[in-house]
Scaffold this motif. Structure first.
Motif, PDB file in Angstrom:
ATOM      1  N   GLU A   1       0.733  -1.161   0.050  1.00  0.00           N
ATOM      2  CA  GLU A   1       0.131  -0.066   0.069  1.00  0.00           C
ATOM      3  C   GLU A   1       0.958   1.335   0.030  1.00  0.00           C
ATOM      4  O   GLU A   1       0.701   2.229  -0.627  1.00  0.00           O
ATOM      5  CB  GLU A   1      -0.933  -0.168   1.110  1.00  0.00           C
ATOM      6  CG  GLU A   1      -2.268   0.890   1.023  1.00  0.00           C
ATOM      7  CD  GLU A   1      -2.912   0.527  -0.051  1.00  0.00           C
ATOM      8  OE1 GLU A   1      -3.386   1.323  -0.814  1.00  0.00           O
ATOM      9  OE2 GLU A   1      -3.355  -0.845  -0.415  1.00  0.00           O
TER      10      GLU A   1
ATOM     11  N   ARG B   1       3.707   1.549  -1.417  1.00  0.00           N
ATOM     12  CA  ARG B   1       4.068   1.610  -2.766  1.00  0.00           C
ATOM     13  C   ARG B   1       3.100   2.437  -3.790  1.00  0.00           C
ATOM     14  O   ARG B   1       3.453   3.458  -4.631  1.00  0.00           O
ATOM     15  CB  ARG B   1       4.722   0.439  -3.199  1.00  0.00           C
ATOM     16  CG  ARG B   1       5.311   0.321  -4.633  1.00  0.00           C
ATOM     17  CD  ARG B   1       5.530  -0.825  -5.390  1.00  0.00           C
ATOM     18  NE  ARG B   1       4.197  -1.510  -5.864  1.00  0.00           N
ATOM     19  CZ  ARG B   1       3.936  -2.520  -6.104  1.00  0.00           C
ATOM     20  NH1 ARG B   1       4.722  -3.338  -5.785  1.00  0.00           N
ATOM     21  NH2 ARG B   1       2.752  -2.965  -6.405  1.00  0.00           N
ATOM     22  N   HIS B   2       1.794   2.037  -3.269  1.00  0.00           N
ATOM     23  CA  HIS B   2       0.607   2.661  -4.320  1.00  0.00           C
ATOM     24  C   HIS B   2       0.588   4.068  -4.008  1.00  0.00           C
ATOM     25  O   HIS B   2       0.309   4.862  -4.774  1.00  0.00           O
ATOM     26  CB  HIS B   2      -0.536   1.785  -3.957  1.00  0.00           C
ATOM     27  CG  HIS B   2      -0.813   0.512  -4.595  1.00  0.00           C
ATOM     28  ND1 HIS B   2      -1.808  -0.392  -4.197  1.00  0.00           N
ATOM     29  CD2 HIS B   2      -0.025  -0.091  -5.318  1.00  0.00           C
ATOM     30  CE1 HIS B   2      -1.503  -1.553  -4.721  1.00  0.00           C
ATOM     31  NE2 HIS B   2      -0.355  -1.417  -5.585  1.00  0.00           N
TER      32      HIS B   2
ATOM     33  N   SER C   1      -6.060   5.259  -0.702  1.00  0.00           N
ATOM     34  CA  SER C   1      -5.009   4.424  -0.492  1.00  0.00           C
ATOM     35  C   SER C   1      -4.293   4.656   0.584  1.00  0.00           C
ATOM     36  O   SER C   1      -3.957   3.657   1.840  1.00  0.00           O
ATOM     37  CB  SER C   1      -3.834   4.551  -1.627  1.00  0.00           C
ATOM     38  OG  SER C   1      -3.989   3.823  -2.710  1.00  0.00           O
TER      39      SER C   1
ATOM     40  N   GLU D   1       3.571   6.039  -5.666  1.00  0.00           N
ATOM     41  CA  GLU D   1       3.131   5.902  -6.956  1.00  0.00           C
ATOM     42  C   GLU D   1       2.210   7.082  -7.431  1.00  0.00           C
ATOM     43  O   GLU D   1       2.139   7.603  -8.410  1.00  0.00           O
ATOM     44  CB  GLU D   1       2.766   4.644  -7.736  1.00  0.00           C
ATOM     45  CG  GLU D   1       3.984   3.618  -7.644  1.00  0.00           C
ATOM     46  CD  GLU D   1       3.640   2.173  -8.063  1.00  0.00           C
ATOM     47  OE1 GLU D   1       2.368   1.901  -8.164  1.00  0.00           O
ATOM     48  OE2 GLU D   1       4.612   1.392  -8.244  1.00  0.00           O
ATOM     49  N   GLY D   2       1.337   6.783  -6.645  1.00  0.00           N
ATOM     50  CA  GLY D   2      -0.016   7.960  -6.662  1.00  0.00           C
ATOM     51  C   GLY D   2       0.430   9.220  -6.702  1.00  0.00           C
ATOM     52  O   GLY D   2       0.035  10.046  -7.234  1.00  0.00           O
TER      53      GLY D   2
ATOM     54  N   SER E   1      -8.131   8.418  -5.732  1.00  0.00           N
ATOM     55  CA  SER E   1      -7.461   7.206  -5.546  1.00  0.00           C
ATOM     56  C   SER E   1      -6.221   7.420  -4.490  1.00  0.00           C
ATOM     57  O   SER E   1      -6.329   6.416  -3.544  1.00  0.00           O
ATOM     58  CB  SER E   1      -6.839   6.717  -6.850  1.00  0.00           C
ATOM     59  OG  SER E   1      -6.172   5.431  -6.700  1.00  0.00           O
TER      60      SER E   1
END
Length: 67
Positions: A2, A4-5, A49, A8-9, A45
């Motif tokens: 999570e 990492r998400h 997250s 990246e987000g 998003s």
């Protein structure tokens, strides 16, 4: 995963902000609303997250009832 998400987000949001700025600068007025919509979706998003990560972290150490 999570985390990492989230990272990246954040990167995607930074890129999208640059795209929006460039479209505004180049006076591509018809494309700006669509680019802003994408930016808003990316922000939503990312917020989901972050909420998910907080939820996961709050349950660390609790027994798992899944079999």
């Amino acid at each position: 995963m999570e985390r990492r998400h989230i990272l990246e987000g954040e990167i995607k949001i930074s890129r999208q902000k640059m795209i929006v700025s460039e479209l505004i600068l180049k006076k591509h007025d018809r494309l700006v609303p669509m680019a802003m919509d994408v930016l808003y979706m990316l922000c939503d998003s990312l917020e989901m997250s972050r909420t998910r990560l907080l939820d996961l972290e709050s349950h660390v150490g609790e027994p798992s009832y899944r079999n």
